[in-house]
Design a protein around this motif. Structure first.
Motif, short mmCIF file in Angstrom:
data_model
loop_
_atom_site.label_atom_id
_atom_site.label_comp_id
_atom_site.label_asym_id
_atom_site.label_seq_id
_atom_site.Cartn_x
_atom_site.Cartn_y
_atom_site.Cartn_z
N ALA A 1 57.24 29.05 40.37
CA ALA A 1 55.95 29.77 40.36
C ALA A 1 55.23 29.59 41.70
N SER A 2 55.44 28.45 42.36
CA SER A 2 54.73 28.18 43.61
C SER A 2 55.22 29.05 44.77
N ASP A 3 56.29 29.83 44.55
CA ASP A 3 56.79 30.77 45.58
C ASP A 3 56.16 32.15 45.43
N LEU A 4 55.39 32.38 44.36
CA LEU A 4 55.03 33.75 43.99
C LEU A 4 53.59 34.10 44.35
N VAL A 5 53.39 35.39 44.59
CA VAL A 5 52.05 35.95 44.81
C VAL A 5 51.89 37.09 43.81
N TYR A 6 50.73 37.14 43.14
CA TYR A 6 50.48 38.16 42.13
C TYR A 6 49.50 39.22 42.66
N PRO A 7 49.96 40.48 42.80
CA PRO A 7 49.06 41.54 43.30
C PRO A 7 48.17 42.09 42.18
N MET A 8 46.95 42.43 42.52
CA MET A 8 46.01 42.98 41.53
C MET A 8 45.23 44.15 42.11
N PHE A 9 44.90 45.11 41.23
CA PHE A 9 44.12 46.28 41.62
C PHE A 9 42.72 46.15 41.03
N VAL A 10 41.73 46.06 41.89
CA VAL A 10 40.36 45.92 41.42
C VAL A 10 39.61 47.22 41.69
N ALA A 11 38.97 47.75 40.64
CA ALA A 11 38.33 49.06 40.77
C ALA A 11 36.82 48.95 40.61
N HIS A 12 36.12 49.70 41.44
CA HIS A 12 34.67 49.77 41.36
C HIS A 12 34.27 50.60 40.15
N GLY A 13 33.23 50.16 39.45
CA GLY A 13 32.61 51.01 38.43
C GLY A 13 33.41 51.20 37.16
N ILE A 14 34.32 50.30 36.85
CA ILE A 14 34.95 50.39 35.52
C ILE A 14 34.61 49.10 34.78
N ASP A 15 34.55 49.17 33.45
CA ASP A 15 34.26 47.92 32.76
C ASP A 15 35.38 47.52 31.80
N ARG A 16 36.42 48.37 31.77
CA ARG A 16 37.57 47.89 31.00
C ARG A 16 38.85 48.15 31.78
N ARG A 17 39.92 47.56 31.28
CA ARG A 17 41.21 47.69 31.94
C ARG A 17 41.69 49.13 31.85
N LEU B 1 44.86 41.16 46.79
CA LEU B 1 43.90 42.13 46.25
C LEU B 1 43.98 43.49 46.93
N PHE B 2 43.97 44.53 46.07
CA PHE B 2 43.82 45.92 46.50
C PHE B 2 42.55 46.46 45.85
N GLY B 3 41.82 47.29 46.58
CA GLY B 3 40.57 47.80 46.04
C GLY B 3 40.56 49.30 45.84
N LEU B 4 39.91 49.72 44.75
CA LEU B 4 39.62 51.15 44.56
C LEU B 4 38.11 51.32 44.66
N PRO B 5 37.65 51.92 45.75
CA PRO B 5 36.22 51.96 46.02
C PRO B 5 35.50 52.99 45.15
N ALA B 6 34.17 52.91 45.17
CA ALA B 6 33.35 53.87 44.41
C ALA B 6 33.55 55.27 44.96
N ALA B 7 33.62 55.38 46.28
CA ALA B 7 33.76 56.70 46.90
C ALA B 7 34.65 56.57 48.12
N LYS B 8 35.31 57.67 48.47
CA LYS B 8 36.16 57.69 49.65
C LYS B 8 35.53 58.62 50.68
N ASP B 9 35.81 58.37 51.96
CA ASP B 9 35.36 59.31 52.98
C ASP B 9 36.44 59.44 54.06
N GLU B 10 36.17 60.29 55.02
CA GLU B 10 37.14 60.63 56.05
C GLU B 10 37.60 59.38 56.82
N GLU B 11 36.68 58.46 57.09
CA GLU B 11 36.99 57.27 57.89
C GLU B 11 37.52 56.10 57.06
N GLY B 12 37.17 56.08 55.78
CA GLY B 12 37.55 54.94 54.95
C GLY B 12 36.54 53.81 55.03
N SER B 13 35.25 54.17 55.14
CA SER B 13 34.22 53.16 55.42
C SER B 13 34.04 52.15 54.29
#
Ligand code: PBG
Length: 324
Positions: A28-44, A78-90
């Motif tokens: 287990a000490s060799d492993l990394v667990y990726p997760m997707f975190v999303a803005h504005g949701i309250d359930r999976r 961690l990967f993020g899903l933002p509230a809003a997207k724009d041309e630059e990715g701000s």
């Protein structure tokens, strides 16, 4: 000495003998667990092609991170899903952005768990490409470096322990290193997605992260799957620019390059067992075509045998439960 003096089966006869001569470990000490975190949701929110992996609220991400830590997994990505997207990715360099908020919350709850932040703009841009666009629709390498540097600093300020650039712009590791150092983060390591291929195996991830390019594809910046020597050059350049860990991605179709890069650079090497690799195993197991537990442990062990010190995998929590 050949047969009959030599019989390799002698050392395969029992569980104990096999354990004694086993060349590769998986823990287990060799492993990394990726997760997707999303803005504005309250359930999976389940991700169709990735059974067992959900888009998470910050509270759920904290809970999942706690579970991973409990299982002996030392790091999350961690990967993020933002509230809003724009041309630059701000949204990527917003100090109150989704990854920054999640990082703070996880570090507060689990100070010893390593939080690695993926550094890329594709989840934040309205067009889904990994950088700033020129008028002709190609990604402007040098203009993107500045945006990545802002993002890296913002992530480090939020408490990220390791910064992982996955954008494949030339020169980004050196650029990010300088920016981190100038902001006082001299001890924050860079895990560089060095040999990241333009792969069909990212399909489920792009659904999960809502990052399918609106036009074209990523072949103008991600690597051609046919190229091995170029992958070694990519890794060497990242090492010269200050990468602390180099990565090969995806993992299973590129085991040869994990080995070549390990042998060539002598660096700590990570391999990313990506969403499509996960989806294949889950689909085959669900259909009853293979034994999921045995297949996962065999695949992860093979990635380690190829030379990876670190394996990033959506199977991490299951594998940690299954390992002795
Ligand atoms: C962001 C990024 C991608 C993945 C990790 N970081 C997607 C892409 O490049 O399109 C893929 C991970 C996976 O498939 O599990 N650039």
């Amino acid at each position: 000495m050949p047969f009959p003096q030599t019989r390799l089966r002698r050392l395969r006869a029992t569980h104990a003998l096999r354990g004694l001569v086993r060349e590769t470990s998986l823990d287990a000490s060799d492993l990394v667990y990726p997760m997707f975190v999303a803005h504005g949701i309250d359930r999976r929110e389940p991700i169709a092609a990735m059974p067992g992996v959900d888009r998470l609220s910050i509270a759920h991400a904290v809970a999942e991170a706690g579970e991973a830590a409990e299982l002996g997994i030392p790091a999350v990505l961690l990967f993020g899903l933002p509230a809003a997207k724009d041309e630059e990715g701000s949204g990527a360099w917003d100090d109150e952005g989704i990854v920054q908020l999640a990082t703070r919350a996880i570090k507060e709850a689990q100070p010893d768990l390593i939080v690695i932040t993926d550094l890329c703009l594709c989840e934040y841009t309205s067009h889904g490409h990994c950088g700033a666009l020129r008028p002709d629709g190609t990604v402007d390498n040098d203009a993107t470096l500045e945006l990545l540097a802002h993002t890296a600093v913002s992530q480090a300020r939020a408490g990220a322990d390791v910064i992982a650039p996955s954008d494949m712009m030339d020169g980004r590791v050196g650029f990010v290193r300088t920016a981190l150092d100038e902001d006082g983060h001299t001890d924050t390591p860079i895990l560089a997605y060095s040999a990241k291929f333009a792969s069909a195996f990212y399909g489920p991830f792009r659904e999960a992260a809502d990052s399918v390019p609106a036009f074209g594809d990523r072949r103008g910046y991600q690597m051609d799957p046919a190229n091995g020597s170029e992958a070694v050059r990519e890794a060497r350049l990242d090492v010269d620019e200050g990468a602390d860990i180099v990565m090969v991605k995806p993992a299973l179709p590129y085991l040869d390059l994990i080995r070549r890069i390990k042998d060539d650079t002598g660096m700590p090497v990570a391999a990313y067992n990506v969403s499509g690799e996960y989806a294949m195993v889950k689909a085959a197991a669900a259909a009853g075509y293979l034994d999921e537990r045995a297949a996962v442990l065999e695949a992860l062990t093979s990635i380690r045998r190829a030379g990876a010190d670190i394996v990033i995998t959506y199977h991490a929590k299951d594998a940690a439960r299954w390992l002795p």
